[in-house]
Design a protein around this motif. Structure first.
Motif, PDB file in Angstrom:
ATOM      1  N   MET A   1       0.818  -1.210   0.000  1.00 41.45           N
ATOM      2  CA  MET A   1       0.000   0.000   0.000  1.00 41.45           C
ATOM      3  C   MET A   1       0.853   1.262   0.000  1.00 41.45           C
ATOM      4  SD  MET A   1      -3.381  -0.645   0.092  1.00 41.45           S
ATOM      5  CE  MET A   1      -4.178   0.687   0.983  1.00 41.45           C
ATOM      6  N   THR A   2       1.956   1.258   0.735  1.00 40.83           N
ATOM      7  CA  THR A   2       2.756   2.462   0.878  1.00 40.83           C
ATOM      8  C   THR A   2       3.769   2.650  -0.243  1.00 40.83           C
ATOM      9  OG1 THR A   2       4.293   1.241   2.308  1.00 40.83           O
ATOM     10  CG2 THR A   2       2.560   2.512   3.389  1.00 40.83           C
TER      11      THR A   2
ATOM     12  N   SER B   1      -4.982   0.627  -8.035  1.00 35.91           N
ATOM     13  CA  SER B   1      -4.176   1.455  -7.140  1.00 35.91           C
ATOM     14  C   SER B   1      -4.471   1.072  -5.690  1.00 35.91           C
ATOM     15  CB  SER B   1      -4.518   2.931  -7.359  1.00 35.91           C
ATOM     16  OG  SER B   1      -5.834   3.206  -6.903  1.00 35.91           O
ATOM     17  N   PRO B   2      -3.557   1.390  -4.770  1.00 36.47           N
ATOM     18  CA  PRO B   2      -3.798   1.058  -3.364  1.00 36.47           C
ATOM     19  C   PRO B   2      -5.127   1.593  -2.833  1.00 36.47           C
ATOM     20  CG  PRO B   2      -1.512   1.675  -3.654  1.00 36.47           C
ATOM     21  CD  PRO B   2      -2.192   1.940  -4.966  1.00 36.47           C
ATOM     22  N   MET B   3      -5.465   2.847  -3.147  1.00 40.56           N
ATOM     23  CA  MET B   3      -6.691   3.421  -2.610  1.00 40.56           C
ATOM     24  C   MET B   3      -7.936   2.840  -3.279  1.00 40.56           C
ATOM     25  SD  MET B   3      -5.576   4.998  -0.170  1.00 40.56           S
ATOM     26  CE  MET B   3      -7.198   5.443   0.414  1.00 40.56           C
ATOM     27  N   GLU B   4      -7.824   2.431  -4.538  1.00 41.61           N
ATOM     28  CA  GLU B   4      -8.954   1.778  -5.195  1.00 41.61           C
ATOM     29  C   GLU B   4      -9.234   0.428  -4.536  1.00 41.61           C
ATOM     30  OE1 GLU B   4     -12.085   1.069  -7.936  1.00 41.61           O
ATOM     31  OE2 GLU B   4     -11.028   2.907  -7.352  1.00 41.61           O
TER      32      GLU B   4
ATOM     33  N   TYR C   1      -8.544  -0.307  -1.481  1.00 41.15           N
ATOM     34  CA  TYR C   1      -9.028  -0.027  -0.129  1.00 41.15           C
ATOM     35  C   TYR C   1     -10.481   0.439  -0.128  1.00 41.15           C
ATOM     36  CZ  TYR C   1      -9.055   1.891   4.626  1.00 41.15           C
ATOM     37  OH  TYR C   1      -9.358   2.150   5.939  1.00 41.15           O
ATOM     38  N   ASN C   2     -10.795   1.348  -1.037  1.00 40.42           N
ATOM     39  CA  ASN C   2     -12.131   1.955  -1.036  1.00 40.42           C
ATOM     40  C   ASN C   2     -13.168   1.153  -1.813  1.00 40.42           C
ATOM     41  OD1 ASN C   2     -11.460   4.287   0.506  1.00 40.42           O
ATOM     42  ND2 ASN C   2     -10.487   5.189  -1.304  1.00 40.42           N
TER      43      ASN C   2
END
Length: 368
Positions: free
Chosen positions: A198-199, A217-220, A222-223
């Motif tokens: 993630m980082t 992407s990491p935020m995709e 996650y969300n």
């Protein structure tokens, strides 16, 4: 260098596929993480990229050129191993320069390039030391400098931080990411640690049982996890799940736990089956202690973990344990009754049978 994996397969015996029709595209200069639990096929994929394993089927393309029959030494790859694999009898400078020696680069040039690579990872003052005289983080830097000294088109990182302590991991995450961006090298990192992925990564290829589950992407990830597996794998603390049944009742969804009704608006609803079993997922930071949200539950405090900037509270709701990240002023203790709540837009729904996301709270994308 652009990388493409097209229907990539690897079978070690006739009974099972270690990699099953894997399709991934990686842009030039992108940092990608192959993430997943042990045995999911991420290391096997990396070894095929390196040319150590031969694919059973499908193809690997470097800049639109198939490299399936290309030997490892001709792929222009730099690799950092979990064990660092440094030569104990060589100095730092000699370790870094060794790939250039194998390539028969003239001595003066290889020493110059080795010193430049050492400077990039802040090892200028350690060139005459042996690996045994270095800390774990310094050894990691030597391995990284050795990988980049030959100016590879592709950098492969195999669990590069697993041998470091927590503080060194944070430092090396930052250093590797900064160096990769400065050099612009296409990079693929294998890890089972979702926090590392993630980082550090631009995009994450999350794998399970030899197959790609979600690539985003990491935020995709996650969300908007596309399945129960992704939702429970990504996030620290992990997502909470309440299991129940739902049915549509006018413009609401009735959730079969504590007789809760979930409102929804402006949505197209597709029925799959009556009284459908679901997992209702909520991130710990999306929950609050109190009845401020439009969806609330009653529970009992079972554990309180002070984290400094916040408190992680474990609340028992019927037969489920739900974790809530709340402010450091929280005062309830073990055994007390509490109400926890959230906003409907923060809730995810997953089919209990198939595991796929039902996209609760996203306009025109609720499926029940």
């Amino acid at each position: 260098m652009k990388i493409e994996l097209r229907d990539l397969c690897k079978t070690f015996d006739k009974k099972s596929n270690a990699i099953n029709h894997l399709n991934i595209e990686i842009n030039d200069g992108e940092f990608i993480s192959l993430l997943g639990p042990s045995g999911c096929g991420k290391s096997t994929t990396m070894l095929m990229l390196a040319g150590i394993y031969k694919p059973t089927g499908g193809s690997i393309l470097f800049d639109n050129r198939s490299v399936g029959d290309l030997e490892p030494q001709r792929r222009n790859i730099g690799m950092v191993f979990q064990s660092y694999a440094l030569y104990p009898h060589m100095t730092v400078l000699e370790n870094i320069a060794f790939p250039l020696k194998q390539m028969k680069v003239p001595k003066a040039e290889r020493l110059t390039r080795a010193k430049q690579a050492a400077a990039m990872v802040r090892l200028d003052s350690f060139l005459d030391r042996k690996p045994s005289e270095l800390s774990g983080g310094q050894q990691q830097r030597v391995a990284l400098a050795r990988a980049i000294v030959k100016k590879p088109s592709l950098l492969l990182l195999d669990e590069p931080l697993s041998n470091l302590d927590a503080r060194l991991k944070i430092e090396m995450r930052e250093e590797i990411r900064k160096l990769q961006k400065e050099l612009g090298i296409t990079t693929i990192m294998v890890t089972h640690d979702q926090e590392e992925a993630m980082t550090m990564a631009d995009r994450i290829a999350l794998m399970k049982d030899g197959e790609l589950v979600q690539y985003a992407s990491p935020m995709e990830l996650y969300n908007n996890p596309n399945s129960y597996f992704v939702a429970q794998f990504i996030g620290t603390p992990p997502m909470n799940f309440l299991q129940g049944n739902i049915r549509v009742n006018g413009d609401t969804i009735d959730f079969g736990m504590q007789n809760k009704t979930i409102p929804f608006k402006n949505t197209h609803v597709l029925f799959e089956r009556e009284n459908q079993g679901v997992y209702l997922g909520i991130r710990p930071h999306d929950l609050k202690v109190g009845a401020d949200g439009d969806l609330s539950f009653q529970g009992i405090v079972r554990f309180v973990e002070p984290l400094g900037h916040s408190i992680l509270v474990s609340v028992e709701i019927e037969n489920a344990m739900v974790r809530v990240l709340t402010n450091p002023h929280f005062t309830a203790s073990y055994g007390e009754n509490v109400t926890i709540s959230t906003q409907v837009d923060s809730v995810q729904l997953f089919d209990a049978l198939t595991g796929r996301s039902l996209k609760l709270g996203e306009k025109d994308r609720i499926f029940v």
